[in-house]
Design an enzyme around this catalytic site. Structure first.
Site, PDB file in Angstrom:
ATOM      1  N   HIS A 126       0.818  -1.227   0.000  1.00 51.41           N
ATOM      2  CA  HIS A 126       0.000   0.000   0.000  1.00 51.41           C
ATOM      3  C   HIS A 126       0.847   1.272   0.000  1.00 51.41           C
ATOM      4  O   HIS A 126       0.289   2.368  -0.138  1.00 51.41           O
ATOM      5  CB  HIS A 126      -0.930   0.034   1.209  1.00 51.41           C
ATOM      6  CG  HIS A 126      -2.008  -0.993   1.179  1.00 51.41           C
ATOM      7  ND1 HIS A 126      -2.829  -1.190   0.090  1.00 51.41           N
ATOM      8  CD2 HIS A 126      -2.401  -1.903   2.112  1.00 51.41           C
ATOM      9  CE1 HIS A 126      -3.683  -2.171   0.353  1.00 51.41           C
ATOM     10  NE2 HIS A 126      -3.439  -2.627   1.569  1.00 51.41           N
ATOM     11  N   ASP A 163      -2.956 -10.638  -2.237  1.00 47.08           N
ATOM     12  CA  ASP A 163      -3.546 -10.078  -1.023  1.00 47.08           C
ATOM     13  C   ASP A 163      -4.996  -9.686  -1.311  1.00 47.08           C
ATOM     14  O   ASP A 163      -5.333  -9.293  -2.430  1.00 47.08           O
ATOM     15  CB  ASP A 163      -2.739  -8.846  -0.608  1.00 47.08           C
ATOM     16  CG  ASP A 163      -3.105  -8.311   0.760  1.00 47.08           C
ATOM     17  OD1 ASP A 163      -2.331  -8.546   1.702  1.00 47.08           O
ATOM     18  OD2 ASP A 163      -4.158  -7.645   0.885  1.00 47.08           O
ATOM     19  N   HIS A 165      -6.539  -7.092  -0.370  1.00 52.61           N
ATOM     20  CA  HIS A 165      -6.615  -5.658  -0.649  1.00 52.61           C
ATOM     21  C   HIS A 165      -5.754  -5.331  -1.875  1.00 52.61           C
ATOM     22  O   HIS A 165      -4.648  -5.848  -2.013  1.00 52.61           O
ATOM     23  CB  HIS A 165      -6.129  -4.846   0.555  1.00 52.61           C
ATOM     24  CG  HIS A 165      -6.883  -5.129   1.808  1.00 52.61           C
ATOM     25  ND1 HIS A 165      -6.448  -6.049   2.751  1.00 52.61           N
ATOM     26  CD2 HIS A 165      -8.048  -4.623   2.274  1.00 52.61           C
ATOM     27  CE1 HIS A 165      -7.326  -6.097   3.738  1.00 52.61           C
ATOM     28  NE2 HIS A 165      -8.295  -5.243   3.476  1.00 52.61           N
ATOM     29  N   ASP A 246      -4.895 -12.603   3.621  1.00 58.88           N
ATOM     30  CA  ASP A 246      -6.137 -12.082   4.192  1.00 58.88           C
ATOM     31  C   ASP A 246      -7.355 -12.324   3.314  1.00 58.88           C
ATOM     32  O   ASP A 246      -8.460 -11.901   3.658  1.00 58.88           O
ATOM     33  CB  ASP A 246      -6.009 -10.591   4.536  1.00 58.88           C
ATOM     34  CG  ASP A 246      -5.245  -9.799   3.494  1.00 58.88           C
ATOM     35  OD1 ASP A 246      -4.895 -10.356   2.445  1.00 58.88           O
ATOM     36  OD2 ASP A 246      -4.982  -8.602   3.736  1.00 58.88           O
TER      37      ASP A 246
END
Length: 309
Positions: A126, A163, A165, A246
């Site tokens: 991120h 991931d 996200h 996740d």
């Protein structure tokens, strides 16, 4: 198959406070999971810190300096955004996480091992070129890719991110760089709000968003039908994996329904693509995963697949 496992105890000193999902316990769970006889074949080592030069291939010097000078007194924290904080040990942990990515590339590109897994934190996908966010300080996967190019002459690198996200930071850094391919499967809508299929960079970004509640079959279809064909067509000299766990059904921060078997499957698929195109060279970096049981089991499945692929 020789696989390098890189981790560092000091990465567990980075602590964003009680109850924060990106906690030191994440590393401890992985350490316990991999401290078993079945993983005795792993080559284990501790990384050094990344250099300014290595970080500045990805982030501007003023950004690197701004992050590294945040070293509050013991027991205090400095917030960078609503969910990203730094304590007295965060800067060093971030240097070690990026340093692990660099060392993994060195070992893989030199042929001393064929694959590597870095269990470090803070994560990286991120972190944008000029902005920390989403628990991340430096874009570790891009640090790895740019180091492979600068130090080992690798012309094209693929970053493969599963991931849950979207890796907005990785995409932000590489979207104008045709020598780096960014592939991502992720839940959408979900934080950080990026990752639509229409986001294609300079033709080097392929996003495969998944609806909340999507299961392993949908995940595998996204990779088989969209992402893996793009990877093979790009023909990279190195595959870097942003390995977030996740998307597991137990994870509290998202709503995909993957299991350990799905993470093993995608790992084997990425290794097979690397075997066909770049001599099997794979560097994997830990990203998310916030249910400790699911994280430990999924990381173990991932490493098991790296060992047998």
């Amino acid at each position: 198959m020789d696989v390098l496992f890189l981790t560092h105890r000091d990465c567990a000193l980075h602590d964003m406070g009680e109850g924060h999902p990106e906690s030191p316990d994440r590393l401890r769970a992985i350490w316990r999971a991999l401290d078993r006889e079945e993983f005795a074949a792993l080559h284990r080592d501790t990384p050094g810190e990344a250099t300014r030069e290595q970080l500045e291939r990805v982030h501007p010097p003023d950004y690197v300096e701004a992050i590294l000078r945040i070293r509050p007194p013991e027991g205090e924290m400095v917030p960078l955004d609503g969910d990203t904080l730094m304590n007295a040990h965060s800067a060093r942990a971030a240097l070690l996480a990026a340093g692990a990515a660099v060392q993994a590339v060195d070992e893989v590109c030199a042929g001393r091992v064929r694959r590597a897994f870095c269990a470090t934190r803070p994560p990286g996908h991120h972190a944008e070129r000029r902005r920390p966010m989403g628990f991340c300080l430096f874009a570790n996967a891009v640090v790895a890719a740019r180091h492979a190019q600068a130090a080992h002459g690798v012309e094209r690198v693929a970053i493969c991110d599963f991931d849950v996200h979207h890796g907005n930071g990785s995409q932000d850094v590489v979207q104008d760089d045709p020598s780096i391919l960014f592939l991502s499967s992720h839940q959408m809508p979900l934080y950080p709000g990026t990752g639509a299929a229409e986001e294609t960079g300079c033709g080097n970004v392929v996003n495969a968003p998944l609806r909340p509640g999507a299961d392993g079959a949908a995940f595998r279809a996204a990779w088989e039908n969209t992402l893996l064909p793009a990877l093979r067509a790009f023909a990279p000299g190195l595959v870097v994996i942003s390995a977030g766990f996740d998307a597991h059904a137990r994870d509290p921060l998202a709503q995909l329904r993957l299991t350990e078997a799905d993470f093993a499957w995608v790992t084997e698929a990425l290794c097979a693509a690397a075997d066909d195109g770049c001599g099997g060279r794979v560097v994997s970096l830990l990203e998310g995963g916030y249910d400790l049981h699911a994280l430990a089991a999924s990381a173990a499945a991932h490493v098991r697949a790296l060992l047998r692929a």
